[in-house]
Scaffold this active site. Sequence first.
Site, PDB file in Angstrom:
ATOM      1  N   GLU A   1      79.176  10.460  -5.818  1.00  0.00           N
ATOM      2  CA  GLU A   1      78.146  11.381  -6.327  1.00  0.00           C
ATOM      3  C   GLU A   1      77.614  12.239  -5.186  1.00  0.00           C
ATOM      4  O   GLU A   1      77.342  11.716  -4.108  1.00  0.00           O
ATOM      5  CB  GLU A   1      76.965  10.591  -6.888  1.00  0.00           C
ATOM      6  CG  GLU A   1      77.290   9.688  -8.043  1.00  0.00           C
ATOM      7  CD  GLU A   1      76.056   8.944  -8.529  1.00  0.00           C
ATOM      8  OE1 GLU A   1      75.559   9.284  -9.593  1.00  0.00           O
ATOM      9  OE2 GLU A   1      75.583   8.046  -7.809  1.00  0.00           O
TER      10      GLU A   1
ATOM     11  N   SER B   1      58.222   8.093 -20.976  1.00  0.00           N
ATOM     12  CA  SER B   1      57.870   9.231 -20.113  1.00  0.00           C
ATOM     13  C   SER B   1      58.733   9.243 -18.842  1.00  0.00           C
ATOM     14  O   SER B   1      58.637  10.139 -18.026  1.00  0.00           O
ATOM     15  CB  SER B   1      56.386   9.154 -19.722  1.00  0.00           C
ATOM     16  OG  SER B   1      56.140   7.921 -19.075  1.00  0.00           O
ATOM     17  N   GLY B   2      59.592   8.225 -18.689  1.00  0.00           N
ATOM     18  CA  GLY B   2      60.391   8.108 -17.457  1.00  0.00           C
ATOM     19  C   GLY B   2      61.627   8.997 -17.456  1.00  0.00           C
ATOM     20  O   GLY B   2      61.927   9.670 -18.440  1.00  0.00           O
TER      21      GLY B   2
ATOM     22  N   HIS C   1      78.778  -0.788 -13.154  1.00  0.00           N
ATOM     23  CA  HIS C   1      79.754   0.241 -13.549  1.00  0.00           C
ATOM     24  C   HIS C   1      81.142  -0.033 -12.953  1.00  0.00           C
ATOM     25  O   HIS C   1      82.152   0.021 -13.654  1.00  0.00           O
ATOM     26  CB  HIS C   1      79.297   1.632 -13.097  1.00  0.00           C
ATOM     27  CG  HIS C   1      77.922   2.008 -13.580  1.00  0.00           C
ATOM     28  ND1 HIS C   1      77.403   1.541 -14.755  1.00  0.00           N
ATOM     29  CD2 HIS C   1      76.968   2.807 -13.046  1.00  0.00           C
ATOM     30  CE1 HIS C   1      76.183   2.044 -14.921  1.00  0.00           C
ATOM     31  NE2 HIS C   1      75.895   2.808 -13.901  1.00  0.00           N
TER      32      HIS C   1
HETATM   33  C1  BG6 Z   1      73.136   4.907 -12.963  1.00  0.00           C
HETATM   34  C2  BG6 Z   1      72.696   4.660 -11.552  1.00  0.00           C
HETATM   35  O1  BG6 Z   1      73.353   3.691 -13.621  1.00  0.00           O
HETATM   36  O2  BG6 Z   1      74.336   5.656 -12.966  1.00  0.00           O
HETATM   37  C3  BG6 Z   1      72.523   5.984 -10.822  1.00  0.00           C
HETATM   38  O3  BG6 Z   1      71.468   3.960 -11.555  1.00  0.00           O
HETATM   39  C4  BG6 Z   1      73.789   6.824 -10.928  1.00  0.00           C
HETATM   40  O4  BG6 Z   1      72.210   5.739  -9.452  1.00  0.00           O
HETATM   41  C5  BG6 Z   1      74.222   6.938 -12.384  1.00  0.00           C
HETATM   42  O5  BG6 Z   1      73.495   8.095 -10.405  1.00  0.00           O
HETATM   43  C6  BG6 Z   1      75.573   7.622 -12.499  1.00  0.00           C
HETATM   44  O6  BG6 Z   1      75.845   7.859 -13.852  1.00  0.00           O
HETATM   45  P1  BG6 Z   1      76.815   9.025 -14.308  1.00  0.00           P
HETATM   46  O7  BG6 Z   1      76.928   8.870 -15.780  1.00  0.00           O
HETATM   47  O8  BG6 Z   1      76.157  10.301 -13.881  1.00  0.00           O
HETATM   48  O9  BG6 Z   1      78.092   8.782 -13.581  1.00  0.00           O
END
Ligand code: BG6
Length: 478
Positions: A213, A22-23, A237
């Site tokens: 972002e 549900s998250g 990442h």
């Molecule tokens: C997630 C983070 O792993 O990656 C988020 O927890 C971030 O904070 C997201 O917004 C970014 O992913 P993408 O695929 O939109 O670049």
Amino acid sequence: MIDGHPRLKVPHDQDIVVVGCSGDLASHRLLPALYNLDREGLLPEHGNVIGYSLADWGDADFRVHTLKSIATNSRHTIEDGVWDHFSARLRHLTGDGTDMRPLEALLTQGRRMFYLSTPPSAVMPIVQGLGEAGLADGSTLVLEKPFGRDVPSARRLNESLHRVLPEDRIFRIDHYLGKETVQNLLVFRFANPLFERSWNSDAIHRIEITVAEPIGVGRRGRFYEETGAIQDIVQNHLFQLLALVAMEPPLNMDAEAIRAEKSKLLRSVRVVDPEEVVRGQYTHGVVDGVEVPGYREEDGVAPDSQTETYAAMRLQIDSWRWGGTRFLLRTGKRLSKRETRIVVVFRDAPHNFFATTEVVRLVSQKVTIRIQPDEGMSLTFVAKRPGPAVQTQPVLMDFNYGHSFKTSPPEAYERLLHDAMVGDHTLFISEHEIERAWEILEQVLENPPPVVHYAAGSLGPREAERLVDPRRWHALED
Ligand code: BG6
């Protein structure tokens, strides 16, 4: 063939259990990804998709939730036939993860994949619950980050997991590895010797990796307070992008060979000195013409929070290939633009013959790898402007995924869910990578520099410029 791609393997029959269905993650990414896999015939022929959550839902409620998630987030629109096929698999079980025995009644196959889309604190109780319910045999486990908070907690987590499941049944997700453009890094580097021959510190001055972002922390304020940008994005990442861009050629393209090279690269990254780090936090501002609150005004965030929503750092790699090249990493929320890019900046020519000619704009030669959006790659170099005088000007050679391949790549989660079902570890992170990634950040986490503020909608804190001095970060607008 699917959209011109060779067909991927259909996984063996198995049930799929999404714990935490549900998250946000399940609604935004997992459920639409499973639907799209079914659409392409890439779910197992037999097996349920079981949603497990605290929500007081029956199967019908879960179907409604799933349908909404797909309608809002799927890259393909809903087609009746596909939905009927997919929704017939959907079941829901309410539970808090402590006693997993009731799940047995919904399982139809000898194999199953558990996807834990839960807060980190829930992981071990659920895994132990699976062991106690006798469900560990025949199960694969897919885990979301964060994997621990530092070296000792990551080690403890790995040891506890191994008490229930062997390493080859554990899949630690970093969804960046599922992105088509990230996978293309290996092809770009190792199928194009022209670049690989100059992929070293003799030729490369610095490599900048950015994950910017415009979104804020939104509903994730409480989660963010416990993590911050360094643990949320840098440790996983950004380090994965760094590993792929800087690692040595692997022995072959097998999962273990690639993971071994990434691990080796991370081992050669020097533990980051807190002096080489800038942490920032956004204050209120304007993003895309809309006024937005500062981080401290977000739900679930302390009014005097010291959590970073921005981090920039300078790294050194102690290796034959990279001694002398700077590696610069940065990420931030509420920045002016969405942009994930790797910019490889080459050293300037040893002698500038054109120093006395009219220069329109001087730039270094660079390769820009656009992970998202506008997926592609470009090479910036200097050319002579047409005309009688010798005037130099930077020009661009550009490759754009959309134009060249005329197809939209599958979402990262589709690829990763599929790979976990067929047991392919290539795009998942090993225990060694995780532990080393925490080690690199050990000093910063123990002794974090104070946060500085930046306005939402800006390029981040000015203080980050000192890390690149006397050059500048590539501009987000470029
Ligand atoms: C997630 C983070 O792993 O990656 C988020 O927890 C971030 O904070 C997201 O917004 C970014 O992913 P993408 O695929 O939109 O670049």
